[in-house]
Each structure stands twice: as C-alpha cells, then as structure tokens.
Enzyme design. Structure first.
Site, PDB file in Angstrom:
ATOM      1  N   GLY A   8       0.570  -1.471  -0.216  1.00  0.00           N
ATOM      2  CA  GLY A   8      -0.294  -0.103   0.281  1.00  0.00           C
ATOM      3  C   GLY A   8       0.729   1.174   0.598  1.00  0.00           C
ATOM      4  O   GLY A   8       1.660   0.738   0.817  1.00  0.00           O
ATOM      5  N   ARG A  23       0.814  -5.024  -5.294  1.00  0.00           N
ATOM      6  CA  ARG A  23       2.081  -6.372  -4.454  1.00  0.00           C
ATOM      7  C   ARG A  23       1.521  -7.600  -5.547  1.00  0.00           C
ATOM      8  O   ARG A  23       0.632  -7.395  -5.805  1.00  0.00           O
ATOM      9  CB  ARG A  23      -0.063  -6.893  -3.531  1.00  0.00           C
ATOM     10  CG  ARG A  23       0.377  -5.544  -2.862  1.00  0.00           C
ATOM     11  CD  ARG A  23      -1.297  -5.934  -1.124  1.00  0.00           C
ATOM     12  NE  ARG A  23      -2.646  -4.986  -0.655  1.00  0.00           N
ATOM     13  CZ  ARG A  23      -1.252  -3.755   0.029  1.00  0.00           C
ATOM     14  NH1 ARG A  23      -0.832  -4.136   0.355  1.00  0.00           N
ATOM     15  NH2 ARG A  23      -2.363  -2.711   0.181  1.00  0.00           N
ATOM     16  N   ASP A  53       4.741  -4.617   5.994  1.00  0.00           N
ATOM     17  CA  ASP A  53       5.670  -6.030   6.418  1.00  0.00           C
ATOM     18  C   ASP A  53       5.503  -6.655   5.207  1.00  0.00           C
ATOM     19  O   ASP A  53       6.323  -7.576   5.242  1.00  0.00           O
ATOM     20  CB  ASP A  53       4.524  -6.176   7.681  1.00  0.00           C
ATOM     21  CG  ASP A  53       2.911  -6.772   7.032  1.00  0.00           C
ATOM     22  OD1 ASP A  53       2.638  -6.027   6.234  1.00  0.00           O
ATOM     23  OD2 ASP A  53       2.558  -7.633   7.902  1.00  0.00           O
ATOM     24  N   THR A  87       4.481   2.766   5.751  1.00  0.00           N
ATOM     25  CA  THR A  87       3.062   2.488   5.519  1.00  0.00           C
ATOM     26  C   THR A  87       1.760   3.125   6.781  1.00  0.00           C
ATOM     27  O   THR A  87       2.784   3.836   7.673  1.00  0.00           O
ATOM     28  CB  THR A  87       2.667   1.142   6.333  1.00  0.00           C
ATOM     29  OG1 THR A  87       1.908   0.758   6.364  1.00  0.00           O
ATOM     30  CG2 THR A  87       3.807   0.709   7.194  1.00  0.00           C
ATOM     31  N   ASP A 104      -0.260   2.232   8.295  1.00  0.00           N
ATOM     32  CA  ASP A 104      -0.539   1.598   9.573  1.00  0.00           C
ATOM     33  C   ASP A 104       0.409   1.412  11.191  1.00  0.00           C
ATOM     34  O   ASP A 104      -0.519   1.627  11.827  1.00  0.00           O
ATOM     35  CB  ASP A 104      -0.655   0.154   8.910  1.00  0.00           C
ATOM     36  CG  ASP A 104      -1.939  -0.230   8.077  1.00  0.00           C
ATOM     37  OD1 ASP A 104      -2.612   0.768   8.157  1.00  0.00           O
ATOM     38  OD2 ASP A 104      -1.918  -1.330   7.290  1.00  0.00           O
ATOM     39  N   ASP A 120       1.820  -0.063  12.163  1.00  0.00           N
ATOM     40  CA  ASP A 120       2.435  -1.573  12.760  1.00  0.00           C
ATOM     41  C   ASP A 120       3.943  -2.167  12.220  1.00  0.00           C
ATOM     42  O   ASP A 120       3.988  -3.831  12.610  1.00  0.00           O
ATOM     43  CB  ASP A 120       1.449  -2.495  12.183  1.00  0.00           C
ATOM     44  CG  ASP A 120       0.807  -2.548  10.620  1.00  0.00           C
ATOM     45  OD1 ASP A 120       2.369  -2.179   9.764  1.00  0.00           O
ATOM     46  OD2 ASP A 120       0.828  -3.198   9.873  1.00  0.00           O
ATOM     47  N   ARG A 139      -5.695  -3.088   8.567  1.00  0.00           N
ATOM     48  CA  ARG A 139      -6.625  -4.236   8.440  1.00  0.00           C
ATOM     49  C   ARG A 139      -5.998  -4.960   9.994  1.00  0.00           C
ATOM     50  O   ARG A 139      -6.917  -6.093  10.770  1.00  0.00           O
ATOM     51  CB  ARG A 139      -6.078  -4.687   7.444  1.00  0.00           C
ATOM     52  CG  ARG A 139      -6.443  -6.878   7.087  1.00  0.00           C
ATOM     53  CD  ARG A 139      -6.304  -7.172   6.462  1.00  0.00           C
ATOM     54  NE  ARG A 139      -6.829  -5.857   4.985  1.00  0.00           N
ATOM     55  CZ  ARG A 139      -5.327  -6.205   3.871  1.00  0.00           C
ATOM     56  NH1 ARG A 139      -3.971  -6.633   4.077  1.00  0.00           N
ATOM     57  NH2 ARG A 139      -5.551  -5.618   3.112  1.00  0.00           N
TER      58      ARG A 139
END
Ligand code: F6P
Length: 321
Positions: A13, A74, A105, A128, A130, A132, A174
C-alpha cells in the site's frame, strides 16, 4: 563488497511520504557517487525488469507529493520460489549491489527473502499508514493518514451535532488500530473499536441508551476496518437502541494527500540512512526512529507481531468524555 549501484522500490500500500524517501535515497546515493536504479511497481516490476536509472532531477519537486513516483503493487508471483529466482536474475543482470525497499510488512518479508535466502543486501525503510512495524515510533505516512482522517471526523462532527445523530466512522487498519485510536483521542469521539482490544458491544449500546435518556443526542464511534465494518456496527446500534445511525467509510482517502512535515522529515532521514547502511555493508536490517534517534533492527524483528502498548490511550478516550 564495494557498492556501486543500488536499487530502490516501493511496494504494498502506498503511503504519503514515500516520494520524500525516494528523493532522499537518490540524492544521498548520488552524493556518495553511487548509481540508483528505480524499480517500478515493487517486486512485480522487478520480476518484469521495469527499471530506470534515476538522476538528481528525477526526484525534483516530489517531496510534497503523495503516492509514489515508482508506483507500487502487491506481487503474488514474488511469493513463489520461481518468482524470487527471476527477481534475483534481474538484480544480478543489472549489476544492482543492494536494494532499499520502502513499504510495510509484506515489503519487508520480500526483503528478508532476498537477503537471507538469495544473498542480496536489503535495507527496509518503513512506509505504511498502519504504523504496525517494530523498531520505530512511526512509519512514513502514518502521521499524514491520521491527520486526513481527523480532518474528516471534525467535519462529520459538524453534521452529527447539528442533526443529532450517531455516526460510525470506519478507518483503515486491517490488523492495526493505530489510526482509529489516534483519531479517536484527537477527535474527542465517544468510542473506538480496534483489532488489538476486545470490545463489549452491549456496553456501548447501554452507554448510548443511558446517554440518550440524559439528553445526549450525538455520537461518533470509530472502528478500524479489521475489527468490524462500519455498516455492521451501525446496524447493530440501530437495532439495539432504536436510534438512527449513519456510516462513513473513509477508505483510500487516508492513503493520499501531501505528506505532513513529520512524514517528510522521517522519510528524508531514513532514506539517507538506508543508503549509508548499504555502503557500510549492512543487510537484512530495517530502519526506524525511536525517541528521535535513528534505530536499526533486523527485518525479521520489524515484522514480528507488535506488542500493543496503547491501552492508556483507549482509557483516556473514555476518561475524557
Ligand atoms: O497496509 C495499508 C492499508 O491501507 C491497510 O490499512 C488496508 O487494510 C490495506 O492497505 C488496503 O489495501 P488495498 O489498497 O490493497 O485495498
């Protein structure tokens, strides 16, 4: 091995600030008299040999632009042994001595495969929305995404208050409640549902009913997409409280836009650090910033499950209501 030519790609992403990271990689590499091969469309483009040498001017006027000039994708093919073999062949054929992979990731897992299994030096730069990944306080793009979502929530509040309604706002994430928690606290919302925490739905509905009896008429509830869809939450609230609800799904709006100063600075710092690490002979490492200091961790550690340390933020959201 002396590094003469490096490759840079963005994968997974897109995130605001990726362009600032590419700019930093290219300009820093040129400073050290290295050549930089831009790899288009992430690992998919690597397999298809979508490569172009980048010069100083290839990255002019992009520091303020969202998205990624290198495009991103992706790649399922790269997950396979044959896909990786093809990618390595392209890397060797084009005399690329090391790779800088910018992404989340999935991107880092690609970097682990290339470095650990195939011996290609790889450095990860965290890009990212996110936030994360382990080993960094923030990932490039996460600050911009939070501010974009917050701007939307402020606007939703205007109509929620005026029409005395309950709004459920679905944000991205997600497996990560980062955006949801940040905007919930910064936007003063009533509750947040995130993948990292259990959520008692009956409690929320009871709060709404009791609040309503006391005269409270508008609510904003944020949910991370990976925990529960906004549509489902809104439906349940209507059923259990008989109150009217509306849903807003912020979606990919959160991935776009001009990066904030914080994201541009993070990207500029880490892009240059990544080049220097490759020159020094590092491989399979991921970069980050912790307490304003550059931090280097193993790519494997960066992608390991992140410990959830934000419970206090959630408690604050409830305490400050
Ligand atoms: O990883 C970034 C992210 O924006 C997640 O928050 C989200 O779940 C996912 O990507 C969406 O992916 P796609 O753009 O492929 O729909």
């Amino acid at each position: 091995m002396t590094i003469k030519r490096i490759g840079v790609l963005t994968s997974g992403g897109d995130a605001p600030g990726m362009n600032a990271a590419i700019r930093s990689v290219v300009r820093c590499a040129i400073h050290y008299k290295l050549e930089v091969m831009g790899i288009f469309r992430g690992y998919a483009g690597l397999i298809n040999e979508e490569l172009k040498l980048l010069d100083h001017r290839s990255v002019s006027n992009i520091i303020n632009r969202g998205g990624t000039i290198l495009k991103t994708a992706r790649s399922e093919e790269f997950m396979t042994e044959q896909g990786q073999r093809n990618a390595v062949e392209i890397i060797r054929k084009n005399e690329i001595d090391g790779l800088i992979v910018i992404g989340g990731d999935g991107t880092y897992r690609g970097g682990i495969a290339l470095s650990k299994k195939w011996g290609i030096p790889c450095i990860g730069v965290p890009g990212t929305i996110d936030n994360d990944l382990n080993g960094t306080d923030a990932t490039i793009g996460s600050d911009t995404a939070v501010n974009t979502a917050l701007d939307a929530i402020d606007k939703i509040r205007d109509t929620a208050t005026s029409m005395e309604r309950i709004f459920v706002v679905e944000v991205m994430g997600r497996d990560s409640g980062f955006i949801a928690l940040q905007v919930a606290l910064a936007g003063g919302v009533e509750d947040a549902l995130i993948p990292e925490r259990n959520f008692d739905f009956n409690n929320l509905c009871q709060d709404i009913v009791e609040g309503n009896l006391r005269g409270k008429v508008s609510w904003i509830i944020v949910t991370a997409e990976g925990k529960a869809r906004g549509e489902d939450i809104a439906k349940k609230i209507s059923e259990m409280t008989t109150l009217e609800t509306r849903v807003v799904v912020l979606g990919h709006i959160q991935r776009g836009g001009s990066p904030t100063a914080q994201d541009r600075i993070l990207a500029s710092r880490l892009g240059a650090e990544a080049v220097e690490l490759l020159i020094k002979g590092y491989s399979a490492k991921a970069l980050g910033v912790i307490s304003d200091e550059v931090n280097i961790v193993d790519l494997e550690y960066a992608v390991a499950k992140k410990e959830f340390k934000q419970d206090r933020l959630y408690q604050l959201i409830k305490l400050l209501l």
